[in-house]
Design a protein around this motif. Sequence first.
Motif, PDB file in Angstrom:
ATOM      1  N   GLN A 165      -2.277 -21.171 -66.722  1.00 25.05           N
ATOM      2  CA  GLN A 165      -1.061 -20.587 -66.247  1.00 25.05           C
ATOM      3  C   GLN A 165      -0.045 -21.353 -67.186  1.00 25.05           C
ATOM      4  O   GLN A 165       0.154 -22.294 -67.375  1.00 25.05           O
ATOM      5  CB  GLN A 165      -0.823 -21.195 -64.774  1.00 25.05           C
ATOM      6  CG  GLN A 165      -1.872 -20.593 -63.727  1.00 25.05           C
ATOM      7  CD  GLN A 165      -1.767 -19.093 -63.599  1.00 25.05           C
ATOM      8  OE1 GLN A 165      -0.717 -18.637 -63.671  1.00 25.05           O
ATOM      9  NE2 GLN A 165      -3.075 -18.662 -63.746  1.00 25.05           N
ATOM     10  N   PRO A 166       0.926 -20.305 -67.649  1.00 21.83           N
ATOM     11  CA  PRO A 166       1.990 -20.710 -68.593  1.00 21.83           C
ATOM     12  C   PRO A 166       2.949 -21.901 -67.994  1.00 21.83           C
ATOM     13  O   PRO A 166       3.474 -22.463 -68.795  1.00 21.83           O
ATOM     14  CB  PRO A 166       2.391 -19.387 -69.168  1.00 21.83           C
ATOM     15  CG  PRO A 166       2.289 -18.469 -67.930  1.00 21.83           C
ATOM     16  CD  PRO A 166       0.933 -19.098 -67.557  1.00 21.83           C
ATOM     17  N   GLN A 226      11.399 -15.091 -73.027  1.00 22.22           N
ATOM     18  CA  GLN A 226      10.958 -14.462 -71.940  1.00 22.22           C
ATOM     19  C   GLN A 226       9.420 -13.764 -72.102  1.00 22.22           C
ATOM     20  O   GLN A 226       8.607 -14.232 -71.350  1.00 22.22           O
ATOM     21  CB  GLN A 226      11.903 -13.790 -71.049  1.00 22.22           C
ATOM     22  CG  GLN A 226      11.270 -13.012 -69.856  1.00 22.22           C
ATOM     23  CD  GLN A 226      12.185 -12.242 -68.978  1.00 22.22           C
ATOM     24  OE1 GLN A 226      13.514 -12.293 -69.469  1.00 22.22           O
ATOM     25  NE2 GLN A 226      11.828 -11.906 -67.821  1.00 22.22           N
ATOM     26  N   SER A 227       9.616 -13.146 -73.018  1.00 20.53           N
ATOM     27  CA  SER A 227       8.214 -12.303 -73.285  1.00 20.53           C
ATOM     28  C   SER A 227       8.073 -11.878 -74.569  1.00 20.53           C
ATOM     29  O   SER A 227       9.088 -12.101 -75.511  1.00 20.53           O
ATOM     30  CB  SER A 227       8.237 -11.136 -72.298  1.00 20.53           C
ATOM     31  OG  SER A 227       9.139 -10.065 -72.932  1.00 20.53           O
ATOM     32  N   HIS A 235       5.053 -24.787 -69.770  1.00 20.80           N
ATOM     33  CA  HIS A 235       6.302 -24.706 -70.050  1.00 20.80           C
ATOM     34  C   HIS A 235       7.074 -25.967 -69.354  1.00 20.80           C
ATOM     35  O   HIS A 235       8.204 -26.365 -69.867  1.00 20.80           O
ATOM     36  CB  HIS A 235       7.120 -23.400 -69.270  1.00 20.80           C
ATOM     37  CG  HIS A 235       7.093 -22.362 -70.315  1.00 20.80           C
ATOM     38  ND1 HIS A 235       7.490 -22.154 -71.544  1.00 20.80           N
ATOM     39  CD2 HIS A 235       6.306 -20.824 -69.910  1.00 20.80           C
ATOM     40  CE1 HIS A 235       7.098 -20.897 -72.046  1.00 20.80           C
ATOM     41  NE2 HIS A 235       6.507 -20.217 -71.181  1.00 20.80           N
ATOM     42  N   ASN A 290       9.329 -19.751 -65.466  1.00 17.78           N
ATOM     43  CA  ASN A 290       8.649 -18.536 -65.133  1.00 17.78           C
ATOM     44  C   ASN A 290       8.301 -17.566 -66.322  1.00 17.78           C
ATOM     45  O   ASN A 290       7.664 -16.754 -66.012  1.00 17.78           O
ATOM     46  CB  ASN A 290       9.405 -17.776 -64.225  1.00 17.78           C
ATOM     47  CG  ASN A 290       9.571 -18.555 -62.853  1.00 17.78           C
ATOM     48  OD1 ASN A 290       8.689 -19.009 -62.233  1.00 17.78           O
ATOM     49  ND2 ASN A 290      10.773 -18.593 -62.307  1.00 17.78           N
ATOM     50  N   PHE A 291       8.632 -18.030 -67.441  1.00 11.04           N
ATOM     51  CA  PHE A 291       8.259 -17.269 -68.842  1.00 11.04           C
ATOM     52  C   PHE A 291       6.572 -17.382 -69.011  1.00 11.04           C
ATOM     53  O   PHE A 291       6.033 -18.210 -68.537  1.00 11.04           O
ATOM     54  CB  PHE A 291       9.066 -17.529 -70.017  1.00 11.04           C
ATOM     55  CG  PHE A 291      10.524 -17.488 -69.932  1.00 11.04           C
ATOM     56  CD1 PHE A 291      10.908 -16.925 -68.909  1.00 11.04           C
ATOM     57  CD2 PHE A 291      11.359 -17.908 -71.081  1.00 11.04           C
ATOM     58  CE1 PHE A 291      12.366 -16.539 -68.938  1.00 11.04           C
ATOM     59  CE2 PHE A 291      12.593 -17.613 -71.019  1.00 11.04           C
ATOM     60  CZ  PHE A 291      13.348 -16.928 -69.895  1.00 11.04           C
ATOM     61  N   ASP A 292       6.212 -16.301 -69.820  1.00 17.72           N
ATOM     62  CA  ASP A 292       4.938 -15.962 -70.123  1.00 17.72           C
ATOM     63  C   ASP A 292       4.842 -16.626 -71.164  1.00 17.72           C
ATOM     64  O   ASP A 292       5.361 -17.306 -71.752  1.00 17.72           O
ATOM     65  CB  ASP A 292       4.599 -14.661 -69.997  1.00 17.72           C
ATOM     66  CG  ASP A 292       3.103 -14.259 -69.931  1.00 17.72           C
ATOM     67  OD1 ASP A 292       2.315 -15.169 -69.789  1.00 17.72           O
ATOM     68  OD2 ASP A 292       2.741 -13.145 -69.824  1.00 17.72           O
ATOM     69  N   PHE A 293       3.471 -16.649 -71.823  1.00 21.25           N
ATOM     70  CA  PHE A 293       3.009 -16.877 -73.161  1.00 21.25           C
ATOM     71  C   PHE A 293       3.423 -16.012 -74.104  1.00 21.25           C
ATOM     72  O   PHE A 293       3.544 -14.759 -73.806  1.00 21.25           O
ATOM     73  CB  PHE A 293       1.450 -17.226 -73.496  1.00 21.25           C
ATOM     74  CG  PHE A 293       1.011 -18.418 -72.458  1.00 21.25           C
ATOM     75  CD1 PHE A 293       0.817 -19.594 -73.049  1.00 21.25           C
ATOM     76  CD2 PHE A 293       0.049 -17.988 -71.274  1.00 21.25           C
ATOM     77  CE1 PHE A 293       0.340 -20.687 -72.343  1.00 21.25           C
ATOM     78  CE2 PHE A 293      -0.720 -18.733 -70.795  1.00 21.25           C
ATOM     79  CZ  PHE A 293      -0.650 -20.166 -71.188  1.00 21.25           C
ATOM     80  N   THR A 309      -0.889 -18.657 -77.241  1.00 19.17           N
ATOM     81  CA  THR A 309      -2.331 -18.433 -76.773  1.00 19.17           C
ATOM     82  C   THR A 309      -3.086 -19.241 -77.754  1.00 19.17           C
ATOM     83  O   THR A 309      -4.308 -19.707 -77.303  1.00 19.17           O
ATOM     84  CB  THR A 309      -2.552 -17.132 -76.465  1.00 19.17           C
ATOM     85  OG1 THR A 309      -2.250 -16.392 -77.594  1.00 19.17           O
ATOM     86  CG2 THR A 309      -1.751 -16.396 -75.186  1.00 19.17           C
TER      87      THR A 309
END
Length: 611
Positions: free
Chosen positions: A82-83, A384-385, A87, A26-29, A35
């Motif tokens: 979608q990251p 995570q971010s 992942h 569920n982590f982002d880029f 990116t």
Amino acid sequence: MKPVNPYYSALTIVVLVLIAYVRVFNFDFISWDDTAYTVANNSVTSISFGHIKEWFTSFFIGNYHPLTMFSYALDYAIGGNQPAIFHTTNILLHAANAVLLWRLILLLSGDPLVALFTAILWALHPASVEATAWIAERKTLLSGTFSLAGLIYYTKYTGKPSTKTAIIIVGLGAAAMLSKATAVAFPLSLFAIDIWKGDRKLLKKGLSAKLPLLALALMIGITAVNAQQEGGFLHRHEVENPFMHLLYAGHAYASYILRILFPINLSVIYPYPTSGTLPAFFSLLTATVITAGIVAWKRNNYMLAGSIVFFSVNIIFLLQFISFGEALSADRYMYLASIGIIFPCINSIFTLFNNKKRPVAITISSLATTCLLLLTSFRAAAWQSDLTFFSALAETFPNSAVAHSSLGALYLQKDEMSLAEFHLDKATQLAPANYKAWHNKGNMYMKTGRTMEAFEAFTKSIEINGYTKSYFARAVIHQETGRFKLAIADIQRVLSHPPVDVRAWYLYGYCSEQTGHYSDAILAYSQAIRISGNNSLFYARRGVAESMIGKHNEAIADLKNAVNLPNPKPEYFYFLGNALFAASLNPCHDWTTAANAGDQRAITALQQHCK
């Protein structure tokens, strides 16, 4: 004791990896290359002949890894921007690599429990988090997949040589190198397999597989250096003399071993030490380890000798003999090399506590598994971010200019200007030659309306490194202040370093248009359209430029495209009316549309020509 079911072993490894990395799904880029490799990279948005050609003929962020780019394109085709899909692929690759390692160690040791716990402890080691949780490090994982598969085939090959198997080994080794250039260590790793097998004659065998791979490794190695050079990553840390190169290499070598054995206070980068004392001490440790390997070889201790060789060949090209990047070492560099430390440790435990004492070895290994699982889960949270990532880096290394520069850029995005300025000021104080910090500082000044200070910051970044993003930002300042020729000079520097952002082509086109170079403007807008597809602004500007040199039919076609795309600006109808008027056609309908939307130029044109 009953033998370990191989299917249960593989399943156990995969399940443990998924548990350790469950939050990462569920982590982002993160902004540090994620990116740039994926959703902001036009070359992975589709799998086409043109993109495949680009992957194999271009460098990306100072690297040459066409197969890694292909894997990103597959992810994009499945999940878009979608990251989670990126992942997921990373985590599954890491789990697959752990299973491959289990198979390799089983072939080498013949002990199912040694193989199982070696694979588990390697898979759950916190040092592997960087390669697994960081989308941009797909290259490390994919290269590891091909390398481990190749080592399995080579291990089988040593017992039963065949031309078919040799070809497979060469193919897998080539694929590893085309995924990440550091896999040039793969052919050298084959010698470690020979030693682990305990047969000195093997070192001279298998040349049909080793020689082609060594030749390919040389070519890929040269390409990798050129890629780093083009990306501006070479010699960022100037070393005063060759002796210090050796000390730094010795420091890095020993520190990798210590971080594998004691995985605490891990960081995404490890700066160069500020004095020579620690490198000298660590270099003595390095010399001790290498000496131990030589002694082990002479005493036929093939486990220790092979392990030191495996670790050494997989880390030697990352010891900064050729200085690259801004840090002395990084956890991702020991992804495969750590096998050379973990394997002999587990083997020693099960050798020490053998037969009836084997439950003791299982207990020790299980406790280590639990500890590493918790450490890895905790370490993964840093990814995570952007905020957790760079905050963790700054916490570990408070004097890291990279951390403060990145935090400054992050707070800038959040419009928290006081925090942004604090971190960026600290970054440039800590490292006056950090060109990215000066670039970020320029962005902060731009956002706060301090154009002159922004110009000076971007110029500083350019003077230090020739940073293409700073050239682009300075070109924007030139364009906004009407200095179009200076803007063109800067933007040409950007265009000479692919891949090129579509905004650079647009800016070049606009400034060329303003200086009367309409043919250049048309070519630039065409490039922007080719990259971005249907963009009404690019069609409109190309139409205006075409109209200026009398290409009325082309201008009308482009401007009709512009007004027919979603949410056209009123001025596009005005431009279309002008093109129709120049071609002696009726412009009044389109001028009326623009005038009704409040375009004063269209109102004037209607009054003059559509009475």
